[in-house]
Scaffold this active site. Structure first.
Site, PDB file in Angstrom:
ATOM      1  N   ASP A   9       0.859  -1.193   0.000  1.00  0.00           N
ATOM      2  CA  ASP A   9       0.000   0.000   0.000  1.00  0.00           C
ATOM      3  C   ASP A   9       0.890   1.237   0.000  1.00  0.00           C
ATOM      4  O   ASP A   9       1.714   1.420   0.895  1.00  0.00           O
ATOM      5  CB  ASP A   9      -0.902  -0.027   1.237  1.00  0.00           C
ATOM      6  CG  ASP A   9      -1.974   1.060   1.207  1.00  0.00           C
ATOM      7  OD1 ASP A   9      -3.077   0.807   1.698  1.00  0.00           O
ATOM      8  OD2 ASP A   9      -1.697   2.165   0.710  1.00  0.00           O
ATOM      9  N   ASP A 104      -3.751   2.308  -5.351  1.00  0.00           N
ATOM     10  CA  ASP A 104      -2.438   2.279  -4.689  1.00  0.00           C
ATOM     11  C   ASP A 104      -2.183   1.032  -3.840  1.00  0.00           C
ATOM     12  O   ASP A 104      -1.284   1.035  -3.006  1.00  0.00           O
ATOM     13  CB  ASP A 104      -2.210   3.551  -3.863  1.00  0.00           C
ATOM     14  CG  ASP A 104      -2.764   3.460  -2.462  1.00  0.00           C
ATOM     15  OD1 ASP A 104      -3.808   2.805  -2.273  1.00  0.00           O
ATOM     16  OD2 ASP A 104      -2.140   4.030  -1.551  1.00  0.00           O
ATOM     17  N   GLU A 105      -2.980  -0.023  -4.014  1.00  0.00           N
ATOM     18  CA  GLU A 105      -2.691  -1.226  -3.219  1.00  0.00           C
ATOM     19  C   GLU A 105      -2.985  -2.504  -3.988  1.00  0.00           C
ATOM     20  O   GLU A 105      -3.860  -2.548  -4.845  1.00  0.00           O
ATOM     21  CB  GLU A 105      -3.434  -1.206  -1.882  1.00  0.00           C
ATOM     22  CG  GLU A 105      -4.901  -1.080  -2.020  1.00  0.00           C
ATOM     23  CD  GLU A 105      -5.646  -1.138  -0.687  1.00  0.00           C
ATOM     24  OE1 GLU A 105      -5.245  -1.904   0.206  1.00  0.00           O
ATOM     25  OE2 GLU A 105      -6.646  -0.432  -0.583  1.00  0.00           O
TER      26      GLU A 105
END
Ligand code: TTP
Ligand code: MG
Length: 349
Positions: A9, A104-105
């Site tokens: 993350d 974003d993960e």
């Protein structure tokens, strides 16, 4: 054999990109989102701004009150998407089994390889090539890997070994369990359960009676059991918005405006999830409560709000025969692909 799952993350993702690209913002409290004098909200804040209580989802006006010296930066979603793609390209060096969770993960299944070494390499690649930091969690399932990545943010690397999982989980709030939001938290609190440790010891049959099958899953999570696979494929689903109006609507321009707002929100969700959508559906409930839906499947999948808006207006104008007033208008998209899916090639004319 136990699996090796990595969850990555990125730290303060949008804000870190803005700080990277504008040296004057480095080490300063910055807020990415709407302007403070608008009705906008905070998308994210740099860690310097979080000290003042600023976080994703609060109004920009409140953020300004909490942290008057913060610099506000508008959202530049195209830029973040490009960075997101570069992060994914880094993941691909280490495994083919990647599940994208959001912009974003992601989860990576690296079973049979060296998860610690891979995690260090991924963090280094991200730092060297993108000048950003990521927090990484390693464990033997998805739930614990995600928990681990969150444990030591920013720039963390946390491992939860199987033999330590029960102890690690014990003191944590039940809110840390996958899928427990305010509602389930409240239900569990009413049963006297506040920590994961309290849930570990709870009688499974009793909980299932109270919460249904979800109760079983929660007890399993609390004991560090999660058998879900890291899945590269997107599950069949849809993203949409709809609204029942306080009055029946006859004005087409009003409907076009609503569709514009829906399109923007849906586009935002698509970008956040990293999907492109192929099918666009408009739903109408008339004043007499009759319901109709019409869809179009696109030649080129999209996440673009202008395209969604144009297509939805086209559907409204050409695929319905509107003779009554409208009580509810909805817009949804489905049939998702990832931009890098080979299937997309067949859609390029
Ligand atoms: P997150 O990973 O939830 O947050 P973050 O990366 O900013 O910070 P952290 O270090 O805690 O991981 O979300 C990723 C990005 O998604 C975030 O930078 C901005 C965007 N986002 C929104 O626009 N609105 C939201 O409500 C959330 C939660 C995220
Ligand atoms: Mg993040």
């Amino acid at each position: 054999m136990d699996k090796s799952i990595i969850h990555v993350d990125m730290d303060a993702f949008y804000a870190s990109i803005e700080q990277r690209d504008n040296p004057r913002l480095k080490n300063k409290p910055i807020i990415v989102g709407g302007k403070p004098n608008s009705r906008g909200v905070v998308s994210t804040a740099s860690y310097e701004a979080r000290k003042y209580g600023v976080k994703s989802g609060i109004s920009s006006a409140l953020a300004k009150k909490l942290c008057p010296e913060a610099v506000f930066v508008p959202v530049n979603i195209r830029k973040y998407k490009e960075v997101s793609k570069k992060v994914r390209d880094i993941f691909k060096r280490y495994t083919d089994i990647i599940e994208i969770l959001s912009i974003d993960e992601a989860f990576l299944d690296v079973t049979g390889k060296d998860p610690i070494n891979i995690s260090k390499n991924i963090k280094e690649d991200i730092k060297n090539e993108l000048e950003l930091t990521a927090s990484v969690g390693i464990s033997y399932n998805k739930f614990l890997a995600k928990l681990a990545s969150d444990f030591d943010k920013p720039d963390g690397l946390t491992i939860i070994k199987k033999e330590d999982a029960m102890e690690f989980l014990k003191p944590l709030s039940i809110r840390k369990l996958w899928g427990v939001g305010p509602k389930t938290e409240h239900e569990l609190n009413r049963l006297g359960i506040y920590t994961i440790g309290e849930l570990q010891n709870y009688d499974e049959d009793v909980l299932v009676k109270k919460l249904g099958i979800r109760g079983k899953e929660l007890i399993q999570f609390s004991r560090g059991i999660d058998n879900r696979k890291v899945e590269g494929k997107i599950k069949n689903q849809s993203i949409g918005e709809e609204e029942t109006f306080p009055f029946d609507v006859g004005s087409m321009s009003f409907l076009y405006e609503r569709l514009e707002e829906y399109s923007q929100n849906i586009s935002y969700s698509l970008v956040y999830n990293g999907y492109l959508a192929r099918t666009v559906t408009v739903k109408i409930k008339y004043e007499d409560f009759s319901l109709e839906t019409r869809s179009i499947t696109l030649n080129i999948p999209t996440d673009n709000s202008d395209i969604l808006h144009k297509i939805s207006i086209y559907i409204l104008k050409n695929k319905f025969n509107i003779t009554k007033k409208i009580r509810l208008l909805g817009l949804s998209v489905s049939n998702f692909i990832y931009p890098e899916d080979p299937v997309q090639l067949s859609f390029i004319p």
